[in-house]
Design a protein around this motif. Structure first.
Motif, short mmCIF file in Angstrom:
data_model
loop_
_atom_site.label_atom_id
_atom_site.label_comp_id
_atom_site.label_asym_id
_atom_site.label_seq_id
_atom_site.Cartn_x
_atom_site.Cartn_y
_atom_site.Cartn_z
N ILE A 197 62.44 59.66 50.11
CA ILE A 197 63.21 58.48 50.49
C ILE A 197 64.36 58.30 49.52
CG2 ILE A 197 63.13 55.97 50.81
CD1 ILE A 197 60.19 56.24 51.50
N TRP A 198 65.56 58.12 50.07
CA TRP A 198 66.75 57.83 49.26
C TRP A 198 67.58 56.77 49.97
CZ3 TRP A 198 68.53 58.24 44.53
CH2 TRP A 198 69.86 57.91 44.30
N PHE A 199 67.62 55.56 49.42
CA PHE A 199 68.39 54.47 49.99
C PHE A 199 69.49 54.07 49.00
CE2 PHE A 199 64.63 52.66 52.65
CZ PHE A 199 64.69 53.77 53.46
N GLY A 200 70.73 53.93 49.48
CA GLY A 200 71.80 53.49 48.61
C GLY A 200 73.10 54.22 48.87
N GLU A 201 73.68 54.77 47.81
CA GLU A 201 74.97 55.43 47.89
C GLU A 201 74.77 56.94 47.74
OE1 GLU A 201 77.96 54.05 48.45
OE2 GLU A 201 77.29 51.97 48.55
N GLU A 202 75.66 57.58 47.00
CA GLU A 202 75.54 59.02 46.77
C GLU A 202 74.28 59.32 45.95
OE1 GLU A 202 78.95 60.79 45.05
OE2 GLU A 202 80.36 59.91 46.46
N MET A 203 73.71 60.48 46.20
CA MET A 203 72.53 60.88 45.45
C MET A 203 72.90 61.13 44.00
SD MET A 203 70.65 63.43 48.17
CE MET A 203 69.34 63.81 47.02
#
Length: 485
Positions: free
Chosen positions: A16-22
């Motif tokens: 899971i990755w929520f937000g902007e750029e990794m």
């Protein structure tokens, strides 16, 4: 590709990755976890924050392209969670009983969280929804493969035992959640109440004793479809949304939250939110509020604990010294706790999960910082005189004058800020300053995009597509669980 070992490798691993750029840390985690589970199906679930206007749409496309570019080199499929909220909504309802929540409910919740840097809260809910939908292991990208140094530290830990670190069988295990307290009672909670509060006065008045249970967390969670583990995740998702609904109801009664009369109970969009000190709903979405992190942590841990008691609990009457001999309550026996939890060992700044051969960085390194975008609606300062009033296109003309790309085209920024010195905090008496007086910094601070529920938590003890709740409870006891974010 070698054939997957069903015992040691899960069918599916979902990151899971929520937000902007990794971040660099997230990229490292994606690579390490792909190497850790090379034969499992791997997915990266993302929720990019979208600024207003056409530039915002283009920004999301750029982020999605970047996610895919990073993930596909490791054989990971990228999925935008907003493309699947219809499927995920089935986790918190049944077609036979009529769904209390639907796609718009989840869309509203996720949109509200991302608009206010609530990435952790959104990730917690997404974990429950994904684990309630299918077999798999959910992880955020701050995990890495356990190092030899960390493994040696686990072996040297005085609480080490061979059975606590032995790998479990993915093909037969129903549920695994993180235990931070080594199966020792660490949390006091009145389970299956409508609030995320650990204890409430009404329960005490009714001679219902709080239960002691292990300190759970959700930074790693495994469920197998068709088992009680999957039902726990479904119940936890329903409880989490129910807590949000209860906060909304409580504040609507006091006048601190107003709702659009045309909206159904499935929508999570308020007209106004007064940022009074006792308004937990406002505190949850105000990044400046000091109790915000505690609220988010309580909601996740309480939802998981309640879900476990709904599914695995047995109603018993305790023998404690109460006036009526104790009130019946659901309890989970020690053998069940041991079977469904995996113990986390603290090694420096890492939580080590030896049963998964994984470690988790504790420093919030997967999260991203704020932006200079005037559409960033997460910087509202706490002020008891502030009332958020729904408007459309606030600041568009002024942003265009300032040359801010993206806000110079029509967009929906839901709330204007009205300050009041009147006794009833009415925004009618004190309109917002005229646009000419608004600076770029003030524009960032005078807009807040909140979307909150008013629907009560579903009710039916023991049901796995809903969660039980008793009558309304008093305000939350803000005792911190000590959860690591």
């Amino acid at each position: 590709m070698p054939e997957r070992n069903p015992v040691s490798e899960p069918e599916k691993v979902q990151f899971i990755w929520f937000g902007e750029e990794m971040s660099d840390n997230a990229r490292t985690g994606l690579r390490a976890l792909s190497e850790r589970y090379p034969n499992s199906e791997r997915e990266l679930w993302v929720l990019p924050r979208r600024p207003p206007g056409e530039t915002g749409r283009q920004r999301v496309e750029q982020l999605m392209e970047g996610y895919r570019s990073e993930a596909e080199q490791h054989g990971v499929k990228v999925l935008h969670i907003r493309d699947h909220t219809g499927e995920l909504a089935a986790v918190v309802g049944s077609a036979e009983r009529g769904r209390k929540y639907d796609r718009t409910t989840l869309d509203d919740i996720f949109g509200m969280e991302v608009s206010n840097q609530g990435y952790i809260a959104a990730k917690d809910l997404a974990t429950f929804l994904l684990r309630g939908r299918e077999t798999g292991l959910s992880l955020d990208l701050s995990h890495h493969h356990m190092t030899e140094t960390e493994w040696q530290a686990v072996r040297d830990d005085p609480r080490f035992s061979p059975d606590a670190v032995a790998p479990f069988d993915f093909s037969t295990t129903d549920l695994k959640v993180v235990d931070l307290s080594h199966n020792q009672p660490a949390i006091r909670r009145h389970v299956l109440n409508s609030s995320f509060a650990p204890t409430t006065e009404q329960h005490d008045d009714a001679d219902i004793e709080p239960q002691m249970m292990p300190h759970l967390d959700v930074f790693a969670m495994y469920t197998r479809a068709g088992t009680k583990g999957q039902e726990v995740a479904k119940a936890a998702a329903s409880q989490w949304i129910g807590y949000l609904a209860r906060m909304s109801q409580q504040q609507a009664r006091t006048g601190n939250v107003g709702f659009r009369p045309e909206d159904s109970s499935r929508r999570f969009r308020p007209d106004t939110v007064n940022l009074e000190p006792g308004n937990l709903l406002g505190a949850k979405y105000n990044t400046q509020d000091p109790v915000r992190g505690s609220i988010i942590g309580h909601m996740a841990v309480a939802a998981l604990a309640d879900g476990i008691h709904i599914v695995y609990g047995r109603t018993e009457t305790p023998t404690g010294p109460t006036q009526q001999g104790g009130m019946p309550m659901p309890t989970v026996d020690e053998a069940t706790w041991k079977a469904i939890t995996m113990r986390a060992y603290q090694v420096g700044n890492v939580r080590v999960l030896p049963q998964l051969s994984l470690g988790k960085d504790n420093q919030n390194s997967w999260r991203t910082g704020g932006t200079e975008d005037p559409g960033d609606v997460s910087r509202l300062q706490m002020d008891r005189r502030a009332t958020l009033v729904q408007v459309s296109n606030l600041g568009v003309r002024r942003a265009a004058q300032l040359g801010v790309e993206g806000l110079n085209k029509p967009a929906h920024l839901p709330y204007d800020v009205h300050l009041s010195t009147s006794a009833d905090n009415s925004p009618r008496h004190t309109p917002s300053p005229p646009p000419a007086e608004v600076s770029l910094g003030e524009l960032r601070g005078q807009v807040a995009a909140l979307a909150v529920p008013r629907a009560p938590s579903p009710q039916e003890p023991g049901a796995t597509d809903s969660a039980a709740h008793p009558p309304a409870r008093p305000a939350v006891n803000r005792t911190v669980y000590g959860r690591s974010f």
